[in-house]
Design a protein around this motif. Structure first.
Motif, PDB file in Angstrom:
ATOM      1  N   MET A   1       9.255  35.621 -42.212  1.00  0.00           N
ATOM      2  CA  MET A   1      10.436  36.184 -42.877  1.00  0.00           C
ATOM      3  C   MET A   1      10.125  37.627 -43.310  1.00  0.00           C
ATOM      4  SD  MET A   1      12.544  34.753 -46.211  1.00  0.00           S
ATOM      5  CE  MET A   1      13.186  33.350 -45.313  1.00  0.00           C
ATOM      6  N   LYS A   2      11.098  38.495 -43.159  1.00  0.00           N
ATOM      7  CA  LYS A   2      10.885  39.902 -43.467  1.00  0.00           C
ATOM      8  C   LYS A   2      10.940  40.152 -44.970  1.00  0.00           C
ATOM      9  CE  LYS A   2      12.909  41.469 -39.087  1.00  0.00           C
ATOM     10  NZ  LYS A   2      13.982  42.275 -38.456  1.00  0.00           N
ATOM     11  N   LYS A   3       9.899  40.826 -45.487  1.00  0.00           N
ATOM     12  CA  LYS A   3       9.819  41.082 -46.918  1.00  0.00           C
ATOM     13  C   LYS A   3      10.933  41.997 -47.404  1.00  0.00           C
ATOM     14  CE  LYS A   3       4.799  40.475 -47.074  1.00  0.00           C
ATOM     15  NZ  LYS A   3       3.500  41.089 -47.384  1.00  0.00           N
ATOM     16  N   GLU A   4      11.410  42.863 -46.502  1.00  0.00           N
ATOM     17  CA  GLU A   4      12.454  43.803 -46.915  1.00  0.00           C
ATOM     18  C   GLU A   4      13.781  43.113 -47.209  1.00  0.00           C
ATOM     19  OE1 GLU A   4      11.882  44.307 -42.356  1.00  0.00           O
ATOM     20  OE2 GLU A   4      10.642  44.048 -44.151  1.00  0.00           O
ATOM     21  N   LEU A   5      13.891  41.830 -46.864  1.00  0.00           N
ATOM     22  CA  LEU A   5      15.103  41.090 -47.180  1.00  0.00           C
ATOM     23  C   LEU A   5      15.153  40.671 -48.653  1.00  0.00           C
ATOM     24  CD1 LEU A   5      15.406  38.767 -44.041  1.00  0.00           C
ATOM     25  CD2 LEU A   5      16.687  40.853 -44.533  1.00  0.00           C
ATOM     26  N   LEU A   6      14.022  40.762 -49.345  1.00  0.00           N
ATOM     27  CA  LEU A   6      14.003  40.428 -50.760  1.00  0.00           C
ATOM     28  C   LEU A   6      14.790  41.452 -51.564  1.00  0.00           C
ATOM     29  CD1 LEU A   6      10.277  39.394 -51.367  1.00  0.00           C
ATOM     30  CD2 LEU A   6      12.279  37.922 -51.555  1.00  0.00           C
ATOM     31  N   MET A   7      15.566  40.976 -52.528  1.00  0.00           N
ATOM     32  CA  MET A   7      16.286  41.880 -53.419  1.00  0.00           C
ATOM     33  C   MET A   7      15.324  42.558 -54.387  1.00  0.00           C
ATOM     34  SD  MET A   7      19.768  39.934 -54.593  1.00  0.00           S
ATOM     35  CE  MET A   7      18.887  38.460 -55.124  1.00  0.00           C
ATOM     36  N   SER A   8      15.673  43.755 -54.798  1.00  0.00           N
ATOM     37  CA  SER A   8      14.957  44.389 -55.893  1.00  0.00           C
ATOM     38  C   SER A   8      15.425  43.759 -57.202  1.00  0.00           C
ATOM     39  CB  SER A   8      15.239  45.890 -55.924  1.00  0.00           C
ATOM     40  OG  SER A   8      16.600  46.128 -56.272  1.00  0.00           O
ATOM     41  N   PHE A   9      14.667  43.970 -58.281  1.00  0.00           N
ATOM     42  CA  PHE A   9      15.107  43.437 -59.567  1.00  0.00           C
ATOM     43  C   PHE A   9      16.377  44.132 -60.046  1.00  0.00           C
ATOM     44  CE2 PHE A   9      11.009  41.307 -60.048  1.00  0.00           C
ATOM     45  CZ  PHE A   9      11.418  40.141 -60.681  1.00  0.00           C
ATOM     46  N   GLU A  10      16.557  45.375 -59.648  1.00  0.00           N
ATOM     47  CA  GLU A  10      17.785  46.079 -60.007  1.00  0.00           C
ATOM     48  C   GLU A  10      18.993  45.392 -59.376  1.00  0.00           C
ATOM     49  OE1 GLU A  10      14.436  48.396 -60.957  1.00  0.00           O
ATOM     50  OE2 GLU A  10      14.984  47.559 -59.007  1.00  0.00           O
ATOM     51  N   GLN A  11      18.861  44.975 -58.124  1.00  0.00           N
ATOM     52  CA  GLN A  11      19.935  44.235 -57.460  1.00  0.00           C
ATOM     53  C   GLN A  11      20.118  42.857 -58.090  1.00  0.00           C
ATOM     54  OE1 GLN A  11      18.036  44.593 -53.574  1.00  0.00           O
ATOM     55  NE2 GLN A  11      19.827  45.708 -52.793  1.00  0.00           N
ATOM     56  N   TYR A  12      19.021  42.212 -58.381  1.00  0.00           N
ATOM     57  CA  TYR A  12      19.053  40.857 -58.929  1.00  0.00           C
ATOM     58  C   TYR A  12      19.787  40.802 -60.268  1.00  0.00           C
ATOM     59  CZ  TYR A  12      17.219  36.499 -60.943  1.00  0.00           C
ATOM     60  OH  TYR A  12      17.101  35.274 -61.546  1.00  0.00           O
ATOM     61  N   THR A  13      19.521  41.771 -61.135  1.00  0.00           N
ATOM     62  CA  THR A  13      20.117  41.752 -62.475  1.00  0.00           C
ATOM     63  C   THR A  13      21.628  41.965 -62.448  1.00  0.00           C
ATOM     64  OG1 THR A  13      19.563  44.102 -62.740  1.00  0.00           O
ATOM     65  CG2 THR A  13      18.009  42.502 -63.631  1.00  0.00           C
ATOM     66  N   LYS A  14      22.164  42.471 -61.338  1.00  0.00           N
ATOM     67  CA  LYS A  14      23.606  42.693 -61.243  1.00  0.00           C
ATOM     68  C   LYS A  14      24.364  41.441 -60.802  1.00  0.00           C
ATOM     69  CE  LYS A  14      23.100  47.633 -60.186  1.00  0.00           C
ATOM     70  NZ  LYS A  14      23.289  48.683 -59.158  1.00  0.00           N
ATOM     71  N   LEU A  15      23.625  40.425 -60.351  1.00  0.00           N
ATOM     72  CA  LEU A  15      24.264  39.211 -59.862  1.00  0.00           C
ATOM     73  C   LEU A  15      24.706  38.321 -61.017  1.00  0.00           C
ATOM     74  CD1 LEU A  15      21.859  38.217 -56.944  1.00  0.00           C
ATOM     75  CD2 LEU A  15      24.060  39.392 -56.766  1.00  0.00           C
ATOM     76  N   LYS A  16      25.793  37.600 -60.804  1.00  0.00           N
ATOM     77  CA  LYS A  16      26.285  36.629 -61.769  1.00  0.00           C
ATOM     78  C   LYS A  16      26.170  35.239 -61.143  1.00  0.00           C
ATOM     79  CE  LYS A  16      27.716  39.848 -64.643  1.00  0.00           C
ATOM     80  NZ  LYS A  16      27.091  40.057 -65.974  1.00  0.00           N
ATOM     81  N   PHE A  17      25.362  34.387 -61.722  1.00  0.00           N
ATOM     82  CA  PHE A  17      25.217  33.036 -61.187  1.00  0.00           C
ATOM     83  C   PHE A  17      24.705  32.114 -62.284  1.00  0.00           C
ATOM     84  CE2 PHE A  17      21.317  35.373 -60.369  1.00  0.00           C
ATOM     85  CZ  PHE A  17      20.335  34.521 -60.844  1.00  0.00           C
ATOM     86  N   GLU A  18      24.928  30.831 -62.083  1.00  0.00           N
ATOM     87  CA  GLU A  18      24.458  29.826 -63.010  1.00  0.00           C
ATOM     88  C   GLU A  18      23.142  29.239 -62.520  1.00  0.00           C
ATOM     89  OE1 GLU A  18      27.439  26.871 -63.562  1.00  0.00           O
ATOM     90  OE2 GLU A  18      28.864  28.236 -64.540  1.00  0.00           O
ATOM     91  N   ILE A  19      22.359  28.741 -63.446  1.00  0.00           N
ATOM     92  CA  ILE A  19      21.103  28.069 -63.121  1.00  0.00           C
ATOM     93  C   ILE A  19      21.227  26.612 -63.553  1.00  0.00           C
ATOM     94  CG2 ILE A  19      18.621  27.991 -63.582  1.00  0.00           C
ATOM     95  CD1 ILE A  19      18.723  30.983 -64.120  1.00  0.00           C
ATOM     96  N   PRO A  20      20.883  25.650 -62.686  1.00  0.00           N
ATOM     97  CA  PRO A  20      20.226  25.817 -61.390  1.00  0.00           C
ATOM     98  C   PRO A  20      21.185  26.288 -60.294  1.00  0.00           C
ATOM     99  CG  PRO A  20      20.686  23.509 -61.775  1.00  0.00           C
ATOM    100  CD  PRO A  20      21.063  24.221 -63.038  1.00  0.00           C
ATOM    101  N   TYR A  21      20.614  26.845 -59.249  1.00  0.00           N
ATOM    102  CA  TYR A  21      21.415  27.269 -58.105  1.00  0.00           C
ATOM    103  C   TYR A  21      20.729  26.826 -56.809  1.00  0.00           C
ATOM    104  CZ  TYR A  21      18.076  31.184 -58.026  1.00  0.00           C
ATOM    105  OH  TYR A  21      16.937  31.940 -58.000  1.00  0.00           O
ATOM    106  N   TYR A  22      21.509  26.817 -55.751  1.00  0.00           N
ATOM    107  CA  TYR A  22      21.024  26.231 -54.503  1.00  0.00           C
ATOM    108  C   TYR A  22      21.636  26.974 -53.328  1.00  0.00           C
ATOM    109  CZ  TYR A  22      21.095  22.802 -50.666  1.00  0.00           C
ATOM    110  OH  TYR A  22      20.978  22.191 -49.457  1.00  0.00           O
ATOM    111  N   PHE A  23      20.833  27.194 -52.293  1.00  0.00           N
ATOM    112  CA  PHE A  23      21.413  27.700 -51.051  1.00  0.00           C
ATOM    113  C   PHE A  23      20.637  27.158 -49.854  1.00  0.00           C
ATOM    114  CE2 PHE A  23      18.456  31.170 -52.211  1.00  0.00           C
ATOM    115  CZ  PHE A  23      17.722  31.292 -51.048  1.00  0.00           C
ATOM    116  N   ARG A  24      21.268  27.286 -48.698  1.00  0.00           N
ATOM    117  CA  ARG A  24      20.696  26.763 -47.454  1.00  0.00           C
ATOM    118  C   ARG A  24      20.862  27.801 -46.362  1.00  0.00           C
ATOM    119  NH1 ARG A  24      23.037  21.255 -44.598  1.00  0.00           N
ATOM    120  NH2 ARG A  24      22.569  21.767 -42.418  1.00  0.00           N
TER     121      ARG A  24
END
Length: 230
Positions: A1-24
């Motif tokens: 898997m390509k490391k560049e696909l990881l979000m930065s923390f700056e991108q991450y902090t802008k997301l709105k989501f509940e915990i726990p979360y799940y994806f496939r």
């Protein structure tokens, strides 16, 4: 898997989501099932029912294929697999390890070697800042326990582990010294009795203290390592 696909923390902090979360994710009959949990040592936590449902989806989708489970946090292979005891001792990671064992699926904890992580952290942080983060991470874990032993006994095991793993001959790993460092860096006395939650000091997404900066850097080191293993 390509490391560049990881979000930065700056991108991450802008997301709105509940915990726990799940994806496939699915491509060419290969799958990644990801479950983002909040750490819980309470078997009655509703997220464990959520894990059960998604686990069944994982088993159905990957039937007759090679499967492996990745679990955060250096999960031991000899875990006691009553699910309740697994949760009490190792939180949701222990629960998933038990599910994997029951299904005959190998599980791994793809954590970077301690010395590799420390070497990178020392490029930007002092030993006091690094060990304070490790200390607070365990203190926060202690606040989540359902059946709490004495804090001095609980934290002592981890401080001894750090002393052995880090091999810093010039560092004092005593609880008294970590309390002194806490006061120096965080700016107040360490109070385990009256603190419900140490997450403000160890969250990587919101920088309040030097410990948050260490948390962020440690998280990125671990994320890159895990993605490389996938």
């Amino acid at each position: 898997m390509k490391k560049e696909l990881l979000m930065s923390f700056e991108q991450y902090t802008k997301l709105k989501f509940e915990i726990p979360y799940y994806f496939r994710l699915e491509k060419d009959n290969q799958y990644i099932f990801y479950f983002g949990a909040h750490h819980s040592f309470d078997i009655s936590d509703k997220q464990f029912k959520f894990i059960d449902v998604e686990w069944q989806d994982f088993l159905k989708a990957t039937r007759d294929t090679s499967r492996i489970v990745f679990i955060e946090g250096n999960m031991p292979q000899n875990i006691d697999c009553s699910k309740e005891k697994g949760v009490l001792e190792m939180s949701e990671g222990g629960y998933v390890a038990c599910l994997a064992k029951e299904a005959g699926i190998d599980y791994l904890s793809p954590e970077p070697p301690v010395q590799d992580e420390i070497k990178k952290l020392l490029e930007n942080f002092t030993k006091e800042e690094i060990e304070l983060y490790y200390f607070l991470r365990v203190a926060h874990q202690y606040t989540l326990l359902q059946d709490k032993p004495k804090f001095e006994e609980y934290i002592g095991r981890f401080l001894e582990r750090d002393k052995k793993d880090l091999k810093w001959e010039d560092f004092d790993f005593s609880l008294d010294n970590l309390k002194r460092i806490y006061r120096k860096i965080i700016g107040k006395d360490f109070d385990i009795e009256n603190t419900k939650d140490f997450s403000p000091e160890v969250r990587p997404d919101k920088i309040r203290h030097k410990s948050n900066e260490v948390a962020r850097e440690s998280g990125m080191i671990r994320d890159f390592y895990i993605v490389d293993k996938i």
